[in-house]
Design an enzyme around this catalytic site. Structure first.
Site, short mmCIF file in Angstrom:
data_model
loop_
_atom_site.label_atom_id
_atom_site.label_comp_id
_atom_site.label_asym_id
_atom_site.label_seq_id
_atom_site.Cartn_x
_atom_site.Cartn_y
_atom_site.Cartn_z
N GLU A 171 88.11 56.51 75.94
CA GLU A 171 89.59 57.36 75.54
C GLU A 171 90.29 56.12 74.48
OE1 GLU A 171 92.83 56.38 78.50
OE2 GLU A 171 91.31 57.67 79.67
N LYS B 289 96.58 56.14 86.61
CA LYS B 289 97.61 55.65 85.69
C LYS B 289 98.38 54.66 86.43
CE LYS B 289 100.66 58.21 82.60
NZ LYS B 289 99.87 58.18 81.33
#
Length: 256
Positions: free
Chosen positions: A138, A102
Site C-alpha cells: 500500500e 490502524k
C-alpha cells in the site's frame, strides 16, 4: 477499531457506543462542516491507553474519544494525479506484525521513506512486501488499485495492509457496476501494463496516480485528472456520501 483493539490487547467500545459517540461529536460540531463540494468534516476515532504504567504491559485504563476537523483535499495536488515512487529497501509492515491494524506504529514506519520521497518531488511512497520485495502492499496511508480493461486488482488482505473502509466501499461499488475486482497478490511488474492506478482512503476517497517510478524508470498514467475508471468510481461514491443518489447499500446514517 474492535479488530485492532483485540490485536493490541485493548478493550473496545461496543458498536452502539461507537456510533452514538460519532453522532454526538458531529452534531456538536456541525457548524464546522464545510459547504457542499468545499471539503468534508473528517472524523477521527481514537482509542489510547491512559492508565499509569511504565512497564511493557497493556495499560490498566483506556480512553475512547472522537475528534473532528474540517478538511480539504488530502494531497496538495487535490484531485490532480499524484506521483509515487516504489520503495524497495524500507518496509512499513511484516508478516505477523501489526500492519493490518490502524495503530500508530504503522505510520512511524513510513516517515523516513516518505520524507526522502517528498524531498525528491514525489507525492508519496508505494511499498512492496518485505519477503519477496515484488508484490504491492500500500501507499503510506492509502490502499492501492490497478485497473486494466474491465479488471480492477488490489492487494489481498493478508495481515500486512489495512483493510480500509474506503477500499471496501470502492470494491463493492465497482462490482455493482460490472467491474471484475480481484483481491490477490499484485506484482510490481503489473504497473507497467496498467491502464490506471489509483489510491483510496478516508481523506482522499480516490486519488488518481499520474506516474509511478520504480528503480529509476517512470511509468506515466493519466494526465491532468482522473482516468475513466477512477472517475466513475469516485463520482458514484462521493454522490452516495453526499446523498445525491439512492443509497442501496444502507451505508448512510442521517443525523437529526
Amino acid at each position: 477499531m474492535r479488530m485492532g483493539a483485540e490485536r493490541m490487547c485493548m478493550p473496545a467500545p461496543t458498536v452502539e457506543q461507537f456510533v452514538e459517540a460519532v453522532k454526538a461529536t458531529v452534531l456538536a460540531n456541525k457548524r464546522w462542516i464545510p459547504p457542499t463540494g468545499k471539503g468534508s468534516l473528517y472524523i477521527r476515532p481514537l482509542l489510547m491507553g491512559t492508565g499509569a504504567v511504565l512497564g511493557l504491559a497493556p495499560a490498566p485504563e483506556y480512553t475512547f474519544l472522537i475528534y473532528v476537523s474540517p478538511v480539504g483535499n488530502y494531497f496538495k495536488e487535490g484531485v490532480a494525479p499524484i506521483s509515487l515512487v516504489v520503495e524497495h529497501e524500507l518496509h512499513r509492515a511484516t508478516p505477523g506484525g501489526t500492519g493490518g491494524v490502524k495503530t500508530i506504529g504503522n505510520y512511524a514506519a513510513v516517515l523516513k521513506a516518505q520524507s526522502v520521497a517528498k524531498a525528491q518531488g514525489y507525492s508519496d511512497v508505494l511499498y512492496l512486501d518485505c519477503v519477496h520485495k515484488k508484490y504491492l502492499e500500500e501507499v503510506s496511508s492509502c490502499n492501492v488499485f490497478v485497473a486494466k480493461g474491465n479488471v480492477i486488482s488490489t492487494p489481498a488482505i493478508k495481515g500486512t495492509i489495512l483493510p480500509g473502509i474506503t477500499r471496501k466501499s470502492i470494491i463493492d461499488v465497482a462490482r455493482g457496476q460490472g467491474f471484475q475486482v480481484e483481491e490477490r497478490l499484485v506484482a510490481v511488474d503489473e504497473l507497467l501494463e496498467a491502464d490506471e492506478v489509483f489510491c483510496t482512503g478516508t481523506a482522499v476517497v480516490i486519488s488518481p496516480v499520474g506516474s509511478i517510478t520504480y528503480r529509476g524508470t517512470r511509468v506515466p498514467y493519466v494526465e491532468g485528472g482522473f482516468g475513466p475508471v477512477a472517475q466513475q468510481l469516485y463520482s458514484t461514491l462521493t454522490r452516495l456520501q453526499m446523498g445525491l443518489i439512492e443509497d442501496k447499500m444502507s451505508w448512510t446514517v442521517e443525523l437529526r
